[in-house]
Design an enzyme around this catalytic site. Structure first.
Site, PDB file in Angstrom:
ATOM      1  N   ASP A 117       0.858  -1.184   0.000  1.00  0.00           N
ATOM      2  CA  ASP A 117       0.000   0.000   0.000  1.00  0.00           C
ATOM      3  C   ASP A 117       0.898   1.240   0.000  1.00  0.00           C
ATOM      4  O   ASP A 117       2.082   1.144   0.358  1.00  0.00           O
ATOM      5  CB  ASP A 117      -0.889  -0.035   1.248  1.00  0.00           C
ATOM      6  CG  ASP A 117      -1.734   1.211   1.384  1.00  0.00           C
ATOM      7  OD1 ASP A 117      -2.407   1.574   0.404  1.00  0.00           O
ATOM      8  OD2 ASP A 117      -1.716   1.821   2.477  1.00  0.00           O
TER       9      ASP A 117
ATOM     10  N   ASP B 114      -0.052   5.233   0.689  1.00  0.00           N
ATOM     11  CA  ASP B 114      -0.158   6.270   1.717  1.00  0.00           C
ATOM     12  C   ASP B 114      -0.163   5.625   3.098  1.00  0.00           C
ATOM     13  O   ASP B 114      -0.902   4.691   3.362  1.00  0.00           O
ATOM     14  CB  ASP B 114      -1.427   7.107   1.505  1.00  0.00           C
ATOM     15  CG  ASP B 114      -1.135   8.593   1.626  1.00  0.00           C
ATOM     16  OD1 ASP B 114      -0.711   9.028   2.719  1.00  0.00           O
ATOM     17  OD2 ASP B 114      -1.299   9.303   0.624  1.00  0.00           O
TER      18      ASP B 114
HETATM   19 MG   LIG Z   1      -2.611   3.360   3.416  1.00  0.00          MG
END
Ligand SMILES: [Mg+2]
Length: 290
Positions: A20, A22
């Protein structure tokens, strides 16, 4: 074995990481300490990397630029956006022989780019005349776009009411910005849902479809891939649903206490401070249970 010391050679436990962005690699424009180094080490260890983001607005090349700005080298084919997942879903439901202009793309450039990539020429809300489209839409893909207008949501609602397959890239309620959380795609999807009484098909994390597509892209079975994320309700839940081992890293939204408060079937496979701390796991020196 003898002659060259007593180093134990273990078999690598994973062949790829689904990472992932952010809260794991960066926080907005700021790099997360150790992430770039951890990713480089994983590459040196022979692992492949797939960056998977629920952010639908950007094109993969833009995500690559963002990654490079925080010191992570990547190529566009290592990026999977929720817009790409949505485009693949439309093809899986309706086939890839969809006439130009029959799919409505609502969102940032990432949405129409992903549709074009699978051979679908979408129509944008701004291209629709005052009399409406000449033919009804067969599908609408709704993702986030910072330039979205209220009239774009009007077109989305009209298409939904006319019976188009409604696919939402993701339903994240919020979107992180340098000034704090703002209403995300989930809030805009909710506006259309509220105004139509309809419910979209959601394809991004935590839906398993996103992870299944990631596995397909990597060409690997679930057990050879480690998913890494900072959010329990998207990254970890989606990985669990797709039977992909999942590591919660503590560089973003959720804490170890958040994870421990969940029932046992909703626990991440493991919890780590950040990406570098997962090296023993992917090398197979620190076997994961379950
Ligand atoms: Mg995230």
């Amino acid at each position: 074995m003898s002659g060259h010391g007593s180093q134990v050679v273990t078999e690598r436990a994973f062949d790829a990481l689904i990472i992932d962005l952010d809260g794991v690699v960066y926080t907005g424009a700021l790099p997360i300490e150790g992430a770039a180094e951890g990713i480089n080490t994983a590459r040196e260890d022979g692992l492949r990397i797939l960056f998977m983001t629920n952010n639908a607005a950007k094109m993969p090349a833009d995500v690559v630029s963002h990654l490079e700005s925080v010191g992570v080298a990547a190529s566009p084919d290592e990026v999977l956006t929720s817009s790409q997942v949505a485009a693949a879903y439309v093809v899986s439901e309706l086939g890839d022989d969809i006439e130009a202009g029959r799919v409505l793309a609502v969102g940032g450039p990432g949405v129409s780019y992903a549709l074009n990539e699978v051979g679908i020429s979408p129509m944008l809300p701004s291209q629709i005349g005052s009399d409406g489209p000449s033919q009804p839409f067969v599908a609408i893909v709704q993702g986030y776009g910072p330039q979205l207008r209220v009239t774009d949501l009007h077109e989305a609602g009209l298409a939904v009411n006319a019976g188009a397959l409604w696919v939402a890239t993701n339903t994240d309620a919020t979107l992180p910005t340098p000034r704090g959380m703002v209403p995300g795609n989930g809030a805009l999807v909710a506006a259309v849902a509220h105004g139509t009484g309809a419910t979209p098909v959601v394809v991004g994390k935590p839906q398993p479809f996103a992870y299944e597509m990631a596995l397909k892209r990597l060409g690997l079975p679930a057990e050879r891939v480690l998913a890494i994320g900072d959010r329990l309700d998207t990254d970890i839940d989606g990985a669990i649903a797709a039977n992909v081992p999942a590591a919660l890293v503590l560089t973003g939204v959720n804490t170890a206490a958040d994870a421990h408060a969940r029932p046992s079937q909703d626990q991440p496979t493991l919890i780590a401070a950040g990406i570098p701390e997962l090296r023993a796991t992917w090398l197979g020196e620190d076997p994961v249970s379950g």
